[in-house]
Design a protein around this motif. Structure first.
Motif, mmCIF file in Angstrom:
data_model
loop_
_atom_site.group_PDB
_atom_site.id
_atom_site.type_symbol
_atom_site.label_atom_id
_atom_site.label_comp_id
_atom_site.label_asym_id
_atom_site.label_seq_id
_atom_site.Cartn_x
_atom_site.Cartn_y
_atom_site.Cartn_z
ATOM 1 N N HIS A 116 0.804 -1.214 0.000
ATOM 2 C CA HIS A 116 0.000 0.000 0.000
ATOM 3 C C HIS A 116 0.843 1.273 0.000
ATOM 4 O O HIS A 116 0.328 2.353 -0.294
ATOM 5 N N SER A 117 2.121 1.129 0.315
ATOM 6 C CA SER A 117 2.975 2.313 0.395
ATOM 7 C C SER A 117 3.825 2.510 -0.852
ATOM 8 O O SER A 117 4.579 3.483 -0.934
ATOM 9 N N ALA A 118 3.730 1.589 -1.834
ATOM 10 C CA ALA A 118 4.506 1.701 -3.068
ATOM 11 C C ALA A 118 3.561 1.665 -4.259
ATOM 12 O O ALA A 118 2.529 0.998 -4.216
ATOM 13 N N PRO A 119 3.876 2.411 -5.317
ATOM 14 C CA PRO A 119 3.017 2.406 -6.514
ATOM 15 C C PRO A 119 2.842 0.986 -7.068
ATOM 16 O O PRO A 119 3.819 0.288 -7.337
ATOM 17 N N LEU A 120 1.586 0.559 -7.208
ATOM 18 C CA LEU A 120 1.234 -0.775 -7.708
ATOM 19 C C LEU A 120 1.861 -1.897 -6.878
ATOM 20 O O LEU A 120 1.952 -3.029 -7.314
ATOM 21 N N GLY A 121 2.282 -1.529 -5.647
ATOM 22 C CA GLY A 121 2.871 -2.538 -4.795
ATOM 23 C C GLY A 121 4.301 -2.890 -5.155
ATOM 24 O O GLY A 121 4.864 -3.844 -4.628
ATOM 25 N N ILE A 122 4.905 -2.142 -6.080
ATOM 26 C CA ILE A 122 6.256 -2.451 -6.545
ATOM 27 C C ILE A 122 7.266 -1.902 -5.544
ATOM 28 O O ILE A 122 7.318 -0.698 -5.284
ATOM 29 N N SER A 123 8.076 -2.766 -4.968
ATOM 30 C CA SER A 123 9.075 -2.379 -3.987
ATOM 31 C C SER A 123 10.312 -3.236 -4.180
ATOM 32 O O SER A 123 10.319 -4.181 -4.972
ATOM 33 N N ILE A 124 11.334 -2.929 -3.428
ATOM 34 C CA ILE A 124 12.561 -3.710 -3.504
ATOM 35 C C ILE A 124 12.303 -5.144 -3.067
ATOM 36 O O ILE A 124 12.939 -6.091 -3.547
ATOM 37 N N TYR A 125 11.314 -5.311 -2.182
ATOM 38 C CA TYR A 125 10.994 -6.672 -1.725
ATOM 39 C C TYR A 125 10.315 -7.478 -2.829
ATOM 40 O O TYR A 125 10.511 -8.687 -2.924
ATOM 41 N N LEU A 126 9.508 -6.812 -3.649
ATOM 42 C CA LEU A 126 8.881 -7.503 -4.766
ATOM 43 C C LEU A 126 9.943 -7.953 -5.774
ATOM 44 O O LEU A 126 9.857 -9.055 -6.338
ATOM 45 N N VAL A 127 10.934 -7.111 -5.993
ATOM 46 C CA VAL A 127 12.049 -7.501 -6.856
ATOM 47 C C VAL A 127 12.772 -8.709 -6.261
ATOM 48 O O VAL A 127 13.156 -9.652 -6.975
ATOM 49 N N GLY A 128 12.919 -8.691 -4.935
ATOM 50 C CA GLY A 128 13.528 -9.838 -4.260
ATOM 51 C C GLY A 128 12.707 -11.098 -4.444
ATOM 52 O O GLY A 128 13.262 -12.182 -4.662
ATOM 53 N N VAL A 129 11.381 -10.971 -4.362
ATOM 54 C CA VAL A 129 10.498 -12.118 -4.600
ATOM 55 C C VAL A 129 10.713 -12.651 -6.013
ATOM 56 O O VAL A 129 10.772 -13.867 -6.237
ATOM 57 N N MET A 130 10.829 -11.748 -6.978
ATOM 58 C CA MET A 130 11.010 -12.148 -8.366
ATOM 59 C C MET A 130 12.252 -13.018 -8.540
ATOM 60 O O MET A 130 12.186 -14.124 -9.110
ATOM 61 N N TYR A 131 13.387 -12.542 -8.028
ATOM 62 C CA TYR A 131 14.626 -13.306 -8.194
ATOM 63 C C TYR A 131 14.622 -14.585 -7.343
ATOM 64 O O TYR A 131 15.067 -15.645 -7.795
ATOM 65 N N CYS A 132 14.101 -14.471 -6.126
ATOM 66 C CA CYS A 132 14.120 -15.614 -5.223
ATOM 67 C C CYS A 132 13.222 -16.734 -5.748
ATOM 68 O O CYS A 132 13.620 -17.907 -5.747
ATOM 69 N N TYR A 133 12.036 -16.383 -6.228
ATOM 70 C CA TYR A 133 11.136 -17.402 -6.773
ATOM 71 C C TYR A 133 11.746 -18.043 -8.021
ATOM 72 O O TYR A 133 11.638 -19.257 -8.210
ATOM 73 N N SER A 134 12.383 -17.257 -8.853
ATOM 74 C CA SER A 134 13.004 -17.792 -10.061
ATOM 75 C C SER A 134 14.084 -18.809 -9.722
ATOM 76 O O SER A 134 14.183 -19.876 -10.346
ATOM 77 N N MET A 135 14.898 -18.484 -8.712
ATOM 78 C CA MET A 135 15.939 -19.423 -8.306
ATOM 79 C C MET A 135 15.335 -20.678 -7.694
ATOM 80 O O MET A 135 15.786 -21.805 -7.973
ATOM 81 N N TYR A 136 14.307 -20.500 -6.863
ATOM 82 C CA TYR A 136 13.653 -21.657 -6.265
ATOM 83 C C TYR A 136 13.043 -22.558 -7.339
ATOM 84 O O TYR A 136 13.215 -23.777 -7.310
ATOM 85 N N LEU A 137 12.350 -21.944 -8.302
ATOM 86 C CA LEU A 137 11.706 -22.719 -9.362
ATOM 87 C C LEU A 137 12.741 -23.540 -10.124
ATOM 88 O O LEU A 137 12.536 -24.725 -10.415
ATOM 89 N N PHE A 138 13.867 -22.916 -10.450
ATOM 90 C CA PHE A 138 14.900 -23.625 -11.203
ATOM 91 C C PHE A 138 15.515 -24.751 -10.382
ATOM 92 O O PHE A 138 15.574 -25.900 -10.829
ATOM 93 N N PHE A 139 15.993 -24.448 -9.171
ATOM 94 C CA PHE A 139 16.723 -25.460 -8.405
ATOM 95 C C PHE A 139 15.811 -26.602 -7.969
ATOM 96 O O PHE A 139 16.238 -27.761 -7.923
ATOM 97 N N ASP A 140 14.556 -26.302 -7.652
ATOM 98 C CA ASP A 140 13.637 -27.363 -7.255
ATOM 99 C C ASP A 140 13.318 -28.271 -8.439
ATOM 100 O O ASP A 140 13.408 -29.495 -8.332
ATOM 101 N N PHE A 141 12.966 -27.689 -9.574
ATOM 102 C CA PHE A 141 12.576 -28.486 -10.735
ATOM 103 C C PHE A 141 13.779 -29.160 -11.380
ATOM 104 O O PHE A 141 13.726 -30.328 -11.771
ATOM 105 N N ALA A 142 14.885 -28.408 -11.508
ATOM 106 C CA ALA A 142 16.090 -29.010 -12.087
ATOM 107 C C ALA A 142 16.608 -30.127 -11.202
ATOM 108 O O ALA A 142 17.103 -31.155 -11.701
ATOM 109 N N GLY A 143 16.490 -29.964 -9.873
ATOM 110 C CA GLY A 143 16.901 -31.026 -8.955
ATOM 111 C C GLY A 143 16.077 -32.272 -9.150
ATOM 112 O O GLY A 143 16.609 -33.391 -9.224
ATOM 113 N N TYR A 144 14.758 -32.107 -9.254
ATOM 114 C CA TYR A 144 13.888 -33.250 -9.517
ATOM 115 C C TYR A 144 14.280 -33.933 -10.828
ATOM 116 O O TYR A 144 14.376 -35.162 -10.908
#
Length: 406
Positions: free
Chosen positions: A226-254
């Motif tokens: 609510h305090s950032a335009p469209l909810g875009i914050s440094i934490y959202l950017v962190g979610v973007m990179y963190c989820y991407s890494m999780y998706l790759f390592f989890d699926f590639a590991g499987y």
């Protein structure tokens, strides 16, 4: 009670390796004990669908029987001397082959989010196998049909839940032969390497990104929406990179687990990932990411649509036909993942990205002498592709739906 779902805990691997040891000894001495391999497959399939999941096991058995009838009937029709290459018969076979998957995908839309009673773990990947077989039968590439071989291919337990997606002719070639002793020793070495690397990917890096960091970053992003335009914050950017890494390592590991176990069984299942985050453009990325799935969609949807469109002169421009093919391909892929807006947008995002990529490649060819090409431009291309892909994974994650509409 021990969780014996595929590749979820160390106990599964211990039991699996103990069970595979006699098969490995046989392969080392030049023998493939198919009867024992069948028993092991049935036992580990039972582990997947035991206890509360028994309805899934029943659905799988019904699915396997129906696919035997569909694929076997179409093969006999196709190889009959009176065959007239009727597309309607082929379309009917494909339609019947995918009907159970369609019911599974559509049920949550009409049953208040509940799963279909005909659903089971791995139904998508098994359906891709059977549809691929039907297409190759129509092409005349598959010359024989055996129920036992078909079931071994369809229910090959290392890959049943999430792939990689093998091709029938390639699989049967491995299954009908025994690798030479030297080659099998190399396969065992590669298989063990994949298993250890898979542990590192899935149980260490996947855990760090997916369990330790991702929920924390999502929580902070939700707090600041609510305090950032469209909810875009440094934490959202962190979610973007963190989820991407999780998706790759989890699926590639499987995928490494599935390929590694396949190698121990003397089956060279295709790899699924090849350093995808080093891709220089989106086309290169899809040649590296979830390769067996992307190649399946490319060969059986994109290429066949483009060929059909050219044959019927749907459009005069090959570029336009290719672009429509991208839209069809990735819209289908998005809907296959789910019927929510973010999966569909994810698919359209990649379709548009590939259209732009092709346009840029054509532009580069026309102006090759005026555009610099060096290590710096290559690194820039990798950087831009990486961030484009990570943004698409943020869409795919569904977190934006929570951030904006919850």
């Amino acid at each position: 009670m021990i969780n014996l779902q595929p590749y979820q805990n160390p106990q599964y691997f211990v039991l699996l390796l103990i069970a595979l040891l006699p098969l490995m000894i046989g392969l080392y001495h030049g023998k493939r004990w198919r009867g024992y391999e069948t028993i092991i497959s049935l036992v580990f399939l039972f582990f997947i669908f035991d206890a509360q999941k028994w309805p899934q096991g029943v659905a799988l058995m019904g699915y396997a029987v129906s696919q035997i009838v569909i694929v076997g009937s179409y093969f006999h029709y196709r190889t009959n001397k009176r065959y007239h290459n009727r597309f309607s018969i082929f379309a009917l076979a494909v339609g019947l082959s995918i009907v159970q998957l369609v019911l599974v995908k559509l049920t949550p839309l009409f049953a208040q989010g509940r799963d279909s009673i005909v659903a089971f773990l791995g139904i998508s990947y098994l359906t891709f196998k059977t549809v691929g077989m039907l297409m190759e039968i129509r092409d005349g590439a598959i010359k024989e049909f055996s129920i036992s071989k078909f079931l071994h291919f369809l229910l090959f337990f290392p890959t049943i839940s999430s792939g990689p997606i093998d091709r029938y002719r390639r699989f049967i070639q491995d299954y009908e032969s025994v690798p030479e002793q030297t080659k099998y020793v190399q396969l065992v070495g590669k298989g063990l390497h994949n298993l250890f690397l898979g542990f590192f990917y899935k149980f260490l890096l996947g855990y760090v990104f997916g369990t330790l960091w991702l929920p924390y970053l999502e929580h902070l992003a939700m707090l600041q929406r609510h305090s950032a335009p469209l909810g875009i914050s440094i934490y959202l950017v962190g979610v973007m990179y963190c989820y991407s890494m999780y998706l790759f390592f989890d699926f590639a590991g499987y995928s490494l687990f599935a390929v590694g176990i396949s190698y121990l069984m003397g089956i060279e299942t295709p790899i699924n990932f090849n350093k995808p985050f080093l891709a220089a453009n989106l086309k290169d990325f899809w040649n590296r990411w979830h390769m067996t799935l992307s190649f399946w969609f490319r060969d059986y949807i994109y290429m066949r649509f483009v060929f059909w469109a050219m044959k019927h002169k749907l459009l005069h421009s090959r570029i336009a036909m290719a672009n429509i093919g991208y839209l069809l391909l990735f819209l289908t892929m998005g809907i296959w993942h789910g019927e929510t807006w973010y999966y569909i947008v994810y698919g359209l995002f990649h379709a548009i990205g590939l259209i732009v990529t092709d346009a840029w490649i054509r532009f580069k060819k026309r102006h090759a002498t005026h555009l610099p090409t060096n290590k710096g431009t290559k690194l820039l291309a990798i950087f831009l592709t990486f961030n484009t892909v990570c943004f698409s994974f943020l869409i795919f994650s569904g977190f934006l739906d929570q951030l904006w509409f919850s």
